[in-house]
Design an enzyme around this catalytic site. Structure first.
Site, PDB file in Angstrom:
ATOM      1  N   GLU A 155       0.864  -1.198   0.000  1.00  0.00           N
ATOM      2  CA  GLU A 155       0.000   0.000   0.000  1.00  0.00           C
ATOM      3  C   GLU A 155       0.894   1.239   0.000  1.00  0.00           C
ATOM      4  O   GLU A 155       1.719   1.419   0.882  1.00  0.00           O
ATOM      5  CB  GLU A 155      -0.926  -0.021   1.230  1.00  0.00           C
ATOM      6  CG  GLU A 155      -1.756   1.245   1.419  1.00  0.00           C
ATOM      7  CD  GLU A 155      -2.594   1.627   0.203  1.00  0.00           C
ATOM      8  OE1 GLU A 155      -3.467   0.863  -0.194  1.00  0.00           O
ATOM      9  OE2 GLU A 155      -2.335   2.731  -0.377  1.00  0.00           O
ATOM     10  N   GLY A 177      -6.330   0.872   3.910  1.00  0.00           N
ATOM     11  CA  GLY A 177      -7.777   0.660   3.809  1.00  0.00           C
ATOM     12  C   GLY A 177      -8.374   1.294   2.568  1.00  0.00           C
ATOM     13  O   GLY A 177      -9.565   1.144   2.303  1.00  0.00           O
ATOM     14  N   GLY A 178      -7.556   2.046   1.817  1.00  0.00           N
ATOM     15  CA  GLY A 178      -8.018   2.591   0.539  1.00  0.00           C
ATOM     16  C   GLY A 178      -8.918   3.804   0.675  1.00  0.00           C
ATOM     17  O   GLY A 178      -8.997   4.438   1.735  1.00  0.00           O
ATOM     18  N   CYS A 216     -12.394   4.382   0.460  1.00  0.00           N
ATOM     19  CA  CYS A 216     -13.699   4.469   1.144  1.00  0.00           C
ATOM     20  C   CYS A 216     -13.618   5.023   2.566  1.00  0.00           C
ATOM     21  O   CYS A 216     -14.266   6.018   2.870  1.00  0.00           O
ATOM     22  CB  CYS A 216     -14.404   3.113   1.088  1.00  0.00           C
ATOM     23  SG  CYS A 216     -15.806   2.998   2.201  1.00  0.00           S
ATOM     24  N   HIS A 264     -47.281   1.040   9.301  1.00  0.00           N
ATOM     25  CA  HIS A 264     -47.688   2.431   9.088  1.00  0.00           C
ATOM     26  C   HIS A 264     -47.193   3.293  10.242  1.00  0.00           C
ATOM     27  O   HIS A 264     -47.310   2.872  11.392  1.00  0.00           O
ATOM     28  CB  HIS A 264     -49.220   2.486   9.032  1.00  0.00           C
ATOM     29  CG  HIS A 264     -49.759   3.882   8.984  1.00  0.00           C
ATOM     30  ND1 HIS A 264     -49.705   4.658   7.848  1.00  0.00           N
ATOM     31  CD2 HIS A 264     -50.355   4.643   9.939  1.00  0.00           C
ATOM     32  CE1 HIS A 264     -50.261   5.832   8.092  1.00  0.00           C
ATOM     33  NE2 HIS A 264     -50.659   5.849   9.354  1.00  0.00           N
TER      34      HIS A 264
END
Ligand SMILES: Cc1cc2nc3c(=O)[nH]c(=O)nc-3n(C[C@H](O)[C@H](O)[C@H](O)COP(=O)(O)OP(=O)(O)OC[C@H]3O[C@@H](n4cnc5c(N)ncnc54)[C@H](O)[C@@H]3O)c2cc1C
Ligand SMILES: NC(=O)c1ccc[n+]([C@@H]2O[C@H](COP(=O)([O-])OP(=O)(O)OC[C@H]3O[C@@H](n4cnc5c(N)ncnc54)[C@H](O)[C@@H]3O)[C@@H](O)[C@H]2O)c1
Length: 461
Positions: A35, A40-41, A43, A443
């Site tokens: 990485e 974690g990239g 997002c 409802h």
């Protein structure tokens, strides 16, 4: 340098990469994850979650301003962008800790640096801390993602425009923010920044906002932006940019008119992070736009190399990357799973939200699929009335009679993202629309609106 061997080398710790690493690691396999940026990239760090965090802050600002309508008196309202950033950052930091913990617990080796192919299944990593390592995988998985595209407009790069990454770290309120692009990123940021108090102008190249959706969706979003006080210019192209984002800018449009602004956000689509991968040295073919060529099992053209997520050209949503991980996981572990024919839902997190799954009306027309349409205004759903949130519509595409399957669903309105799952579940189960039409829903809920909606389905095609 002799390569270090691992059973699995994963490049990119985004949604697909991290879940694959954690799963294979827990099975006792050797896994190295390379990485170069945030663990974690996109997002959790710079995309879905921090934007939704900030958007929620903007909703609070809007609600406080509107409080009088609900009989609640408040004093003068001020927005502290530093506090907005701090709340976002605290969430991101917490998630970083969770990610690190998962990597350690799974016995995965996290190699922080940029990887590129130097041969078949062989990756040289330029370590962030200096130096390099060469890793060889029995299997290599690519999850390198995409980044914001920078259109080739003279002066744009020199103006140092923000992308979503910098816009999430603002800590101050732009006086006049211009956003290049009226797609997902542009619309979510436009409404949020406007609600915090910025003047906002969207410049969109195409003639419609969110131009892959049906025209009634684009029209409804245009009306929303207008009502929020966001200026939208459609069918415009910036010809030149002068100045610096964060200071003062002059944006000249094709045709010669000039817009003066203080800040610029580029939200004009995505570019795959494959340009620094030397994919050809690994035997991995890219398509004409730089996405990795894959089959429906997410295998690349190189033996033992898979690609997942946005870099593989999958629809650009985190849940799709997650599903790509499941496809690859199952194929690697001896099963057989494909991306073909999967139902891809998605939501735009404006307020109110837009949610969609399945065929749109434009797609059905283009594909020559016969269909029936049911449509009701959100205002007919009593739950929306109780919240004074009548904006929007529910729309369903049903197959031509006598086939009663639901082909697609679009909701623009309050709680649209949650409503989406109910219809998607019915579609996954192959239920006829009549099951929802005749369903007994509590409802007052938004789901009650589904009975109203499907009751509008024409009996005859
Ligand atoms: C502002 C914004 C908001 C979004 N909101 C949503 C949303 O609400 N819902 C949703 O579903 N989707 C959303 N998306 C889309 C979503 O973020 C992406 O689809 C998803 O994060 C893509 O994940 P991925 O697995 O493809 O990889 P990414 O998360 O993109 O991860 C790729 C990783 O690879 C690393 N990398 C790249 N090249 C190398 C290399 N050579 N060596 C080592 N590492 C490398 C990168 O640093 C990165 O960490 C949003 C996107 C943006 C921009
Ligand atoms: N809620 C979510 O799930 C979410 C949120 C943000 C992003 N995303 C994902 O990220 C992807 C990328 O988002 P995005 O907004 O960058 O791209 P996009 O493809 O959604 O929209 C890009 C827009 O920019 C316009 N454009 C392109 N070049 C331009 C130029 N030079 N000048 C003016 N306008 C220009 C296009 O006409 C289009 O309307 C999305 O497609 C989506 O899949 C998802």
């Amino acid at each position: 340098m002799t390569p270090e061997r691992f059973e699995n080398v994963i490049i990119g710790s985004g949604e697909a990469g991290k879940y694959l690493a954690w799963t294979l690691g827990k099975k006792g396999q050797g896994v190295a994850v390379v990485e170069r940026g945030k663990i974690g990239g996109a997002c959790p760090n710079v995309a879905c979650l921090p934007t939704k965090n900030v958007i929620y802050g903007a909703k609070v600002a809007a609600m406080v301003r509107e409080a009088g309508r609900f009989g609640v008196r408040t004093g003068p309202v001020a927005v502290d962008m530093d506090a907005v950033r701090a709340r976002k950052q605290a969430m991101v930091d917490d998630m970083q800790a969770v990610h690190l913990n998962n990597f350690h617990a799974g016995g995965t080796e996290l190699v922080l640096g940029e990887g590129r192919f130097v041969g078949p299944r062989t990756i040289r990593v330029a370590l962030n801390a200096g130096g390099e390592r060469v890793l060889q995988g029995d299997r290599v998985f690519l999850d390198v993602g995409t980044r914001a595209s920078l259109p080739p407009i003279p002066g744009l790069a020199d103006a140092r425009p923000m992308t979503h990454v910098e816009a999430l770290d603002l800590g101050r309120l732009p006086a006049h923010l211009v956003i290049l692009g009226g797609g997902y990123v542009g619309l979510e940021f436009a409404q949020a920044l406007r609600r915090f108090g910025s003047r906002v102008t969207i410049l969109n190249r195409s003639g419609r906002l969110l131009d892959r959706e049906d025209p009634d969706v684009s029209e409804a979003l245009l009306q929303l932006m207008d009502d929020e006080g966001v200026e939208v210019r459609l069918n415009v192209a910036a010809a030149a940019v002068e100045g610096r984002s964060g200071e003062a800018l002059r944006i000249t449009l094709d045709g010669g008119s000039v817009i003066e602004a203080t800040d610029l956000l580029v939200a004009a689509g995505r570019t795959p992070n494959t340009d620094s991968l030397d994919a050809d040295r690994g035997g991995v073919e890219l398509d004409g736009r730089g996405f990795v060529r894959v089959n429906d099992r997410l295998e690349t053209t190189a033996d033992g190399v898979w690609a997942m997520g946005e870099c593989a050209g999958s629809p650009q949503f985190t849940h799709v990357s997650f599903d790509d991980y499941r496809v690859v996981r199952d194929n690697v572990l001896g099963g057989s799973r494909s991306t073909a024919g999967r139902l891809v839902p998605y939501c735009l997190f404006t307020d109110p939200e837009l949610a969609h799954v399945g065929l749109s009306e434009s797609e059905a027309k283009a594909q020559g699929v016969p269909y029936r349409v049911a449509r009701i205004p959100t205002a007919r759903v009593l739950r929306a009335v109780t919240s004074s949130a009548p904006r929007g519509f529910l729309k369903a595409l049903v197959a031509a009679a006598p086939d009663d399957r639901i082909l697609g669903f679009t909701a623009f309105g309050v709680e649209a993202s949650e409503l989406l799952a109910a219809v998607q579940t019915a579609m996954m189960g192959g239920m006829p629309y009549t099951a929802l039409r005749d369903g007994l829903f509590a409802h007052p809920t938004m789901a009650e609106g589904l009975a109203l909606l499907f009751a509008e389905t024409p009996r005859i095609p």
